[in-house]
Design a protein around this motif. Sequence first.
Motif, PDB file in Angstrom:
ATOM      1  N   TYR A 296     -46.124  19.912  51.309  1.00 47.49           N
ATOM      2  CA  TYR A 296     -47.426  20.447  50.938  1.00 47.49           C
ATOM      3  C   TYR A 296     -47.604  20.576  49.424  1.00 47.49           C
ATOM      4  O   TYR A 296     -48.613  21.099  48.959  1.00 47.49           O
ATOM      5  CB  TYR A 296     -47.623  21.817  51.603  1.00 47.49           C
TER       6      TYR A 296
ATOM      7  N   ILE B  62     -56.538  22.432  48.621  1.00 50.84           N
ATOM      8  CA  ILE B  62     -56.663  23.565  49.523  1.00 50.84           C
ATOM      9  C   ILE B  62     -57.435  23.194  50.785  1.00 50.84           C
ATOM     10  O   ILE B  62     -57.040  23.542  51.899  1.00 50.84           O
ATOM     11  CB  ILE B  62     -57.361  24.748  48.811  1.00 50.84           C
ATOM     12  N   ASP B  63     -58.550  22.465  50.624  1.00 46.30           N
ATOM     13  CA  ASP B  63     -59.366  22.140  51.788  1.00 46.30           C
ATOM     14  C   ASP B  63     -58.628  21.173  52.725  1.00 46.30           C
ATOM     15  O   ASP B  63     -58.866  21.171  53.934  1.00 46.30           O
ATOM     16  CB  ASP B  63     -60.714  21.569  51.367  1.00 46.30           C
TER      17      ASP B  63
ATOM     18  N   LEU C 283     -55.242  21.206  53.150  1.00 44.57           N
ATOM     19  CA  LEU C 283     -54.260  22.058  53.821  1.00 44.57           C
ATOM     20  C   LEU C 283     -54.919  22.897  54.910  1.00 44.57           C
ATOM     21  O   LEU C 283     -54.310  23.192  55.942  1.00 44.57           O
ATOM     22  CB  LEU C 283     -53.577  22.982  52.808  1.00 44.57           C
ATOM     23  N   ALA C 284     -56.176  23.299  54.671  1.00 41.62           N
ATOM     24  CA  ALA C 284     -56.886  24.123  55.645  1.00 41.62           C
ATOM     25  C   ALA C 284     -57.150  23.383  56.949  1.00 41.62           C
ATOM     26  O   ALA C 284     -57.489  24.012  57.963  1.00 41.62           O
ATOM     27  CB  ALA C 284     -58.204  24.620  55.047  1.00 41.62           C
TER      28      ALA C 284
ATOM     29  N   PRO D  55     -62.440  26.103  46.799  1.00 43.34           N
ATOM     30  CA  PRO D  55     -60.981  26.033  47.002  1.00 43.34           C
ATOM     31  C   PRO D  55     -60.173  26.270  45.731  1.00 43.34           C
ATOM     32  O   PRO D  55     -59.199  27.032  45.744  1.00 43.34           O
ATOM     33  CB  PRO D  55     -60.776  24.621  47.552  1.00 43.34           C
TER      34      PRO D  55
ATOM     35  N   ARG E 209     -50.509  27.817  47.346  1.00 45.06           N
ATOM     36  CA  ARG E 209     -51.495  26.886  47.914  1.00 45.06           C
ATOM     37  C   ARG E 209     -51.661  27.116  49.418  1.00 45.06           C
ATOM     38  O   ARG E 209     -52.781  27.097  49.943  1.00 45.06           O
ATOM     39  CB  ARG E 209     -51.063  25.433  47.657  1.00 45.06           C
TER      40      ARG E 209
ATOM     41  N   ALA F 261     -55.026  28.347  51.129  1.00 45.81           N
ATOM     42  CA  ALA F 261     -55.668  27.525  52.159  1.00 45.81           C
ATOM     43  C   ALA F 261     -55.981  28.361  53.391  1.00 45.81           C
ATOM     44  O   ALA F 261     -57.058  28.227  53.999  1.00 45.81           O
ATOM     45  CB  ALA F 261     -54.770  26.350  52.524  1.00 45.81           C
TER      46      ALA F 261
ATOM     47  N   TRP G 211     -58.916  30.652  52.486  1.00 48.25           N
ATOM     48  CA  TRP G 211     -60.151  29.866  52.408  1.00 48.25           C
ATOM     49  C   TRP G 211     -60.638  29.461  53.799  1.00 48.25           C
ATOM     50  O   TRP G 211     -61.838  29.439  54.081  1.00 48.25           O
ATOM     51  CB  TRP G 211     -59.917  28.629  51.545  1.00 48.25           C
ATOM     52  N   SER G 212     -59.700  29.178  54.700  1.00 48.59           N
ATOM     53  CA  SER G 212     -60.069  28.741  56.053  1.00 48.59           C
ATOM     54  C   SER G 212     -60.720  29.854  56.859  1.00 48.59           C
ATOM     55  O   SER G 212     -61.455  29.579  57.813  1.00 48.59           O
ATOM     56  CB  SER G 212     -58.830  28.237  56.806  1.00 48.59           C
TER      57      SER G 212
END
Length: 316
Positions: A113, A118-119, A121-122, A167, A290, A294, A297-298
């Motif tokens: 990773y 970020i988006d 990984l989400a 992100p 990160r 993520a 953010w998710s």
Amino acid sequence: MSTSWSWYVIVLAAFNLLGCVWLLWWTSKRRPGDPKPEETSHYWDEDITEYNKPMPRWWIQGFFIAIAFGFAYLFWYGGWGTYSGLSGWSSQAEHASDKQVWDATLAETFRPYDGKPIDQLANDPVALNLGRSIFANTCATCHGSSAQGAIGYPNLTDDIWHWGGAPDQVLETVLDGREGVMPEWGKVLTGMGGEHAVDYVIAYVHVLGTPGQSVQNDFMAAQGKKLYDGVCVACHGVDGKGNQAVGAPDLTDNYWMYGDSKESLRQTIVNGRHGVMPAHRELLGETRSRLVAAYVWSLSNPPAAGATGTTPKAAP
């Protein structure tokens, strides 16, 4: 450890071990004039007699062996004050060695990773599970296990972001932290508008957060607008929408991190607020930061059902 404390530890340890040796020696011998083991004069129910016999010799020898082991242990591992011991072992060195092994294991786990957006990984269930675990161990103390925050700690599950919800902005928050400062305006406002100035501003702020309500029909709010335009507009903007560049919150939504009661708003205006989000770059490292970013953010940007990718939602 100072020399005096070192000698204190040495003397205390030696006194305890030698004291055990003396106690065993003193109590293991019978002396002239001692009553026989069966002559204690302690009887119960007429036929139950208490004896006072010495411990078996093998038992006493076992105690002496344990004491000798204690001396050997202290000399080998270094239990005499600042004496490092014959083995050179230390808990600090063992911790460092174990940490090095586990750090290598973690690095191998998180390597896939490294540097991923970020988006992206989400949208990875495994990455999200790792981020959730990191959040539970690191972030839940303040934001809660459900990430819905508390008084003074922001809710991470909605779409309200004081410092921006893109992100990269969320990652920046996790890596380098944030420091939000609301200055004390009580004396300034009182000097500008009299003893009721703070109440006027509170009234205007309530109007900002109430759709369809106008200051034209509220004398206190109208007075508060004048004071707001002179003091608060620099951070919160003319329309009260806030400024994510400095972490100034939007006053027109229905979210109040410290509460929207008159008492809470008065404390905020008069005494100010100082919120700190600690930096986690050194604690977690960039990859784990990160992953947790993520996950956070998710929470407010769930992927659409069946979607193979995700489009970052514009920062509110």
